[in-house]
Design an enzyme around this catalytic site. Structure first.
Site, PDB file in Angstrom:
ATOM      1  N   HIS A 374       0.772  -1.195  -0.023  1.00 33.80           N
ATOM      2  CA  HIS A 374      -0.072  -0.034   0.037  1.00 33.80           C
ATOM      3  C   HIS A 374       0.856   1.114   0.048  1.00 33.80           C
ATOM      4  O   HIS A 374       0.250   2.271   0.040  1.00 33.80           O
ATOM      5  CB  HIS A 374      -0.893   0.115   1.208  1.00 33.80           C
ATOM      6  N   LYS A 567      -8.433  13.691   5.226  1.00 30.16           N
ATOM      7  CA  LYS A 567      -7.581  12.803   5.304  1.00 30.16           C
ATOM      8  C   LYS A 567      -6.684  12.728   6.397  1.00 30.16           C
ATOM      9  O   LYS A 567      -6.311  13.738   6.896  1.00 30.16           O
ATOM     10  CB  LYS A 567      -6.974  12.584   3.951  1.00 30.16           C
ATOM     11  N   ARG A 568      -5.848  11.807   6.515  1.00 29.93           N
ATOM     12  CA  ARG A 568      -4.649  11.942   7.406  1.00 29.93           C
ATOM     13  C   ARG A 568      -3.747  12.977   7.282  1.00 29.93           C
ATOM     14  O   ARG A 568      -3.544  13.255   6.081  1.00 29.93           O
ATOM     15  CB  ARG A 568      -3.930  10.431   7.647  1.00 29.93           C
ATOM     16  N   LYS A 573       1.159  14.255   1.607  1.00 31.21           N
ATOM     17  CA  LYS A 573      -0.424  14.488   1.177  1.00 31.21           C
ATOM     18  C   LYS A 573      -0.772  16.282   1.116  1.00 31.21           C
ATOM     19  O   LYS A 573      -1.612  16.493   0.454  1.00 31.21           O
ATOM     20  CB  LYS A 573      -1.315  14.039   2.310  1.00 31.21           C
ATOM     21  N   THR A 678      -8.474   6.834  -1.839  1.00 31.04           N
ATOM     22  CA  THR A 678      -9.857   6.120  -2.130  1.00 31.04           C
ATOM     23  C   THR A 678     -10.775   7.161  -1.726  1.00 31.04           C
ATOM     24  O   THR A 678     -12.091   7.155  -2.287  1.00 31.04           O
ATOM     25  CB  THR A 678     -10.167   4.849  -1.244  1.00 31.04           C
ATOM     26  N   LYS A 682     -14.678   8.700  -3.561  1.00 29.74           N
ATOM     27  CA  LYS A 682     -16.061   8.890  -2.926  1.00 29.74           C
ATOM     28  C   LYS A 682     -16.468  10.039  -3.207  1.00 29.74           C
ATOM     29  O   LYS A 682     -17.816  10.329  -3.512  1.00 29.74           O
ATOM     30  CB  LYS A 682     -15.703   8.938  -1.331  1.00 29.74           C
TER      31      LYS A 682
END
Ligand code: CJB
Length: 841
Positions: A374, A567-568, A573, A678, A682
């Site tokens: 991952h 998100k985290r 990110k 992911t 969504k």
């Protein structure tokens, strides 16, 4: 499958076995019965929590009836099963999902109304099951939903943490962590005190030759901890299948050896043993994309792998098959490297306990396991120190060495003169101390290795696992692009949109075959349809605005463009890129004339996400976001033009409110770092646009929905390495617009500038590893394009509908079918007969 009940007595069982409610009256009767008897409450003291409990218990009973039948059916069918080993299952709430999946939400709604409650309030009573950190754990939950919906005989195996991911509070702009004790009342689990496994730690290995001249290896002494099973039913949508998620809880062994201690008066130390044993399943490690090498974490991993493997082997042995048939009956998927010890444990069971030869055992092992990678981030790739494993799992270390020896010998045969290659692919890293590279062990012990999006699967083949492609050839490596369950992420989170879609394409079949969404495309010019589409988005924004009002205490304008990044919190990110962009916008607004301001598109920038408690830079980013919010949100020059919101304690149930409310969402990782993502799927599935880099699944989303429907920016992954090199060795300059943002922070505009020094120096002085400066220009320009595009609402809605219509590929059903066909080699069970019986009764 055998039964201890004699044949002639089974009629009574059949006659009295519960059927479960289907009507409103039956539901009410069940719920009230539970409230009055199970909970010992009454009409006079039934609050919303009690009503939730009664409702949950009524639905649980129903699920259990189907769950029992499913397990029986799967045992009779005697087909190959899949076991999904994951340290994380981020399930969220169960009640709403259960009601929708069994198709009785409306029955419950009317029933609850009769009893004096609103169904939304009752659903909101439930505590999230938050046994995961982020994407990896939520993916496991989506997979369970799809496996049940598609009628695969599949079990999840995990740990029953007493504390899930911590609750996040923001105090004075800083993240504060609060323990999440979630087991106070959890109707969704079944303790199985009859299902337990004793798991051994420490001790030593005794090798000797027995009387028959056979080499015996025995792992002796040490400490025994008992694993007890807690089962959680996993209902499929529109099918009688209810699969099982088995979570292990640890406690001190109840064997003789404690009694000995009690009897000899060592009461205190016996109790201390008890507590030490319980610590194993006490808490989820709160790191995402990071491994810290703590002994307790290794204990968790082995405890869970050993318990699961013994459970699986026990089930296989009941079938009385030959060992050579093991992998015809069992497939095990490793969700990242966390369960890699399962490979070693199965080899140990087969060789040491069942007496198989090494090679015979190893063939079984390697044909059983598949491994999903991952991440390519180096700090997330697990390594365990040899001394640590030696101490905790002495026999396993020997087996790891033997696996490595055999593997290296085979490599040497094929590449005789390549000593470097041997060093590079060795499971053991020759460092001080030596380390076991878990990903290498996982590759060597599995028959397939997959990445989670096309780019990511290519990257693992050309970077971190390149040498293994040389050794095994490319076929061992494959891609299965991630997916999400449309049941939770469309139907449950956005019921109005789901209903509108169903009304256009004729049924809710799209929830089981998401490609049917393409039937929406002919309606992109249908005025009435577009109007309803836009109204639903607006209503979802109003709902989020209300949530902001109640949790944050201020209002935002639902007519503004909602720009969301949840998100985290992680440097890769790049929430920092987003907040710097916000500051840039704020400065622009401040310098504008009132006329210019009138032309602007008002924006609400929403952030949410947890930082790992020890991840200081991530916490600094959270702090900056909050401080910017404090200043911007009360600046009279700005008014409604810009609001900055940090939503506390982002989790699955909050995502269900947030995701349907976006106009644009941000998926802006440094290219090549986000394996898939992911939430991007969504958001688009709920009619939002994306601003994103060419990373992870963004690339495939673009291919499916079309370039005109997504806002891409930034450098490509193939250029990242050169850019990083240039930062250190070239004539590197930070983007001047970004420098202005830094100056604004340094002036103290958002409070103590010292608090944000590291964030700035990471970019200015320490090489800007995540390329924030390199991408800043194109990020800001793309945000301007978004403003322009948003002004044309009609074209925007067209993009939105077109995108949703083309999202069929991203269902986790497609993903699970790919795993089943190409990795697990399993077939779904036929449930037609069961459905018919049910329709008749
Ligand atoms: N992922 O959530 C985690 N934790 C990790 O430790 C490593 C990876 C995420 O897995 C998701 C599911 O595959 C991916 O979509 C995401 O990109 C990745 O960061």
């Amino acid at each position: 499958v055998e039964s201890s009940i004699p044949e002639h007595m089974r009629e009574a069982w059949k006659k009295f076995s519960p059927k479960g409610f289907t009507t409103k009256d039956e539901f009410e009767s069940e719920a009230v019965k539970h409230i009055e008897t199970t909970l010992a409450r009454s009409l006079f003291n039934c609050d919303e929590l009690a009503a939730y409990s009664g409702t949950a218990l009524a639905f649980r009973d129903r699920l259990i009836i189907d769950w029992n039948k499913t397990q029986q059916r799967q045992s009779f069918a005697d087909q190959k099963r899949l076991y999904y080993l994951s340290l994380e299952f981020l399930m969220g709430r169960a009640l709403d999902n259960a009601m929708l999946n069994v198709g009785l939400k409306n029955v419950a709604k009317d029933g609850l109304a009769d009893l004096g409650f609103r169904i939304e309030d009752i659903i909101a009573q439930e505590h999230d099951a938050a046994l995961g950190n982020g994407g990896l754990g939520r993916l496991a939950a989506c997979f369970l939903d799809s496996m049940a919906t598609l009628n695969y005989a599949a079990w999840g195996y995990g740990l029953r943490y007493r504390y899930g991911i911590f609750k996040q509070e923001i105090q004075d702009g800083y993240q504060v962590e609060i323990p999440d004790y979630w087991l106070d009342f959890n109707p969704w689990e079944f303790p199985r005190h009859d299902v337990s496994v004793d798991v051994q730690f420490y001790g030593w290995v005794n090798k000797y030759t027995n009387d028959e001249g056979k080499q015996i290896v025995s792992w002796q002494d040490g400490e025994i901890v008992t694993a007890t099973a807690y089962d959680v039913p996993v209902p499929g949508y529109g099918t009688p299948t209810v699969n099982n998620l088995r979570l292990w809880s640890s406690k001190a062994s109840s064997g003789e050896f404690d009694f000995a201690k009690f009897n000899s008066g060592e009461y205190e130390s016996a109790v201390a043993d008890e507590q030490r044993a319980e610590t194993i399943s006490a808490v989820l490690y709160p790191n995402d994309n990071l491994e810290r090498g703590k002994e307790l974490r290794l204990k968790q991993q082995y405890f869970w792998c050993a318990a699961s493997l013994h459970d699986i082997v026990r089930r296989f042995k009941k079938s009385k098959r030959k060992w050579s048939e093991f992998s015809d009956q069992v497939a095990i998927q490793l969700n990242d490297t966390h369960p890699t010890l399962a490979i070693v444990e199965l080899q140990r069971i087969l060789v040491d306990m069942e007496g198989l030869g090494w090679d015979e055992a190893w063939t079984i092992v390697t044909s059983t396991f598949g491994y999903t990678n991952h991440t390519v981030l180096p700090e997330a790739l697990e390594k365990w120190s040899v001394p640590l494993i030696q101490n905790l799992l002495p026999r396993h270390l020997q087996i790891i060495y033997e696996i490595n020896l055999q593997f290296l010998q085979s490599v040497e045969k094929r590449f005789p003169k390549d000593r470097d290659l041997l060093g590079r692919v060795s499971i053991i890293e020759e460092s001080q101390p030596k380390m076991v590279r878990m990903a290498y062990l996982a590759i060597i012990g599995s028959h397939k290795v997959n990445g989670v999006a096309e780019l990511h699967s290519d990257l693992i083949k050309t970077t971190i696992f390149k040498d293994f492609v040389k050794v095994y050839g490319p076929d061992k490596f494959t891609n299965v692009t991630n997916g999400i369950t449309p049941r939770r992420w469309l139907h449950q989170a956005n019921p109005r949109l789901s209903e509108l879609i169903a009304s256009k394409i004729g049924s809710y079949e799209f929830l089981k075959d998401l490609t049917l969404l393409n039937k929406l495309e002919p309606f992109v010019d249908d005025k009435e349809f577009k109007k309803e589409w836009a109204e639903i988005k607006y209503a979802n924004k109003v709902r989020l605005a209300q949530h902001i009002q109640t949790t944050k205490g201020y209002s935002v304008n639902p007519k503004a463009l909602f720009d969301i990044q949840v998100k985290r919190i992680h440097e890769y990110k790049r929430q920092q890129l987003n907040i710097f962009g916000v500051i840039h916008r704020y400065m622009a607004i401040k310098s504008m004339s009132p006329e210019e301001r009138k032309k602007l598109v008002p924006r609400v920038s929403v952030f949410g996400g947890k930082a790992a408690p020890g991840y200081w830079m991530a916490k600094t980013i959270i702090h900056l976001i909050n401080k910017v919010g404090e200043v911007v949100n009360k600046d009279p020059d700005v008014g409604d033009l810009l609001k900055v919101v940090f939503l506390e304690d982002y989790n699955v149930s909050k995502a269900e409110i947030i995701v349907p409310a976006s106009d644009i969402s941000e998926h802006i990782s440094t290219a090549g770092t986000e394996a898939s993502g992911t939430s991007n799927m969504k958001f688009v599935l709920n009619g939002g646009m994306i601003i994103g880099t060419l990373d992870g699944a963004n690339i495939e989303i673009t291919r499916e929905i079309g370039e005109q429907n997504i806002f891409l920016f930034g450098n490509l992954s193939e250029d990242v390495e050169d850019l990083r090199h240039h930062h250190f060795y070239g004539d590197y300059k930070v983007n001047p617009e970004l420098v202005k943002v830094f100056d604004c922070i340094k002036k103290g505009t958002f409070g103590d500038e010292g608090a944000f020094g590291a964030l700035i120096s990471g970019i200015v002085e320490h090489g800007d590893y995540y390329l924030v400066s390199d991408d800043f220009n194109s990020y800001c320009q793309t945000q301007d394009l978004i403003d322009e595009a948003y002004k044309d609402q009609d074209a925007w809605v067209t993009k939105s509908i077109t995108s949703v219509a083309r999202m069929g590929f991203f269902t986790s059903d497609r993903c699970i079918n790919e795993y089943a066909d190409t990795i697990w080699n399993i077939e779904p069970l036929d449930v037609a007969e069961e459905k018919e019986v049910r329709a008749r009764t």
